[in-house]
Design a protein around this motif. Structure first.
Motif, mmCIF file in Angstrom:
data_model
loop_
_atom_site.group_PDB
_atom_site.id
_atom_site.type_symbol
_atom_site.label_atom_id
_atom_site.label_comp_id
_atom_site.label_asym_id
_atom_site.label_seq_id
_atom_site.Cartn_x
_atom_site.Cartn_y
_atom_site.Cartn_z
ATOM 1 N N LEU A 274 2.882 9.933 0.992
ATOM 2 C CA LEU A 274 3.265 8.779 0.198
ATOM 3 C C LEU A 274 3.805 9.227 -1.149
ATOM 4 O O LEU A 274 3.415 10.274 -1.665
ATOM 5 C CB LEU A 274 2.051 7.869 -0.052
ATOM 6 N N SER A 275 4.665 8.397 -1.721
ATOM 7 C CA SER A 275 5.113 8.631 -3.091
ATOM 8 C C SER A 275 3.927 8.354 -4.016
ATOM 9 O O SER A 275 2.945 7.701 -3.617
ATOM 10 C CB SER A 275 6.274 7.706 -3.437
ATOM 11 N N LYS B 296 3.585 6.203 -6.437
ATOM 12 C CA LYS B 296 3.347 4.766 -6.581
ATOM 13 C C LYS B 296 2.786 4.159 -5.298
ATOM 14 O O LYS B 296 1.931 3.277 -5.342
ATOM 15 C CB LYS B 296 4.619 4.016 -7.000
ATOM 16 N N GLU B 297 3.278 4.596 -4.145
ATOM 17 C CA GLU B 297 2.735 4.110 -2.867
ATOM 18 C C GLU B 297 1.260 4.477 -2.767
ATOM 19 O O GLU B 297 0.438 3.666 -2.332
ATOM 20 C CB GLU B 297 3.508 4.697 -1.693
ATOM 21 N N HIS C 181 8.163 -1.295 -2.598
ATOM 22 C CA HIS C 181 7.102 -0.311 -2.391
ATOM 23 C C HIS C 181 6.170 -0.715 -1.243
ATOM 24 O O HIS C 181 5.744 0.131 -0.463
ATOM 25 C CB HIS C 181 6.306 -0.099 -3.684
ATOM 26 N N ASN D 214 7.996 0.014 2.028
ATOM 27 C CA ASN D 214 7.976 1.457 2.305
ATOM 28 C C ASN D 214 6.597 1.907 2.748
ATOM 29 O O ASN D 214 6.466 2.708 3.683
ATOM 30 C CB ASN D 214 8.416 2.241 1.066
ATOM 31 N N LEU D 215 5.558 1.402 2.089
ATOM 32 C CA LEU D 215 4.189 1.758 2.447
ATOM 33 C C LEU D 215 3.868 1.287 3.863
ATOM 34 O O LEU D 215 3.318 2.039 4.673
ATOM 35 C CB LEU D 215 3.225 1.145 1.434
ATOM 36 N N LYS E 206 5.581 3.571 6.421
ATOM 37 C CA LYS E 206 4.922 4.880 6.562
ATOM 38 C C LYS E 206 3.604 4.760 7.306
ATOM 39 O O LYS E 206 3.263 5.624 8.123
ATOM 40 C CB LYS E 206 4.722 5.515 5.188
#
Length: 102
Positions: A23-24, A26-27, A66, A69-70, A73
């Protein structure tokens, strides 16, 4: 999230079924916050303040991007349906979902 775990804020790693989910930053912060109280719906303003340290503005879609994206993933790792959107309010992690319910 019985099949998911976060290995400490220092490690900043997330695992689902013993497989790392990359994860990034922020994620990670977003998931860490939501997993801190499974079932609790975190209002958007609170998420923005706790993850970004400031309000993002009513026209901002940063949080939505976000979250998308989360979700992608987590789905890729086999974690389906763990994140819940409460329209007009905020987001939550579904409490007590077992991995076989996926």
């Amino acid at each position: 999230l019985e099949a998911a775990r976060i290995d400490g804020a220092n490690e900043r790693q997330v695992f689902f079924r013993e497989r790392e989910v990359r994860l990034s930053p922020k994620e990670f912060d977003l998931l860490h916050l939501l997993m801190s109280r499974p079932g609790r719906v975190f209002p958007r303003p609170e998420i923005e303040e706790r993850v970004w340290g400031r309000p993002l503005g009513k026209d901002s879609n940063v949080l939505d991007v976000h979250m998308a994206n989360l979700r992608a993933k987590l789905r890729e790792a086999g974690a389906y349906g763990y994140l819940r959107t409460v329209r007009g309010v905020g987001y939550a992690v579904r409490p007590g979902r077992r991995e076989e319910e996926g």
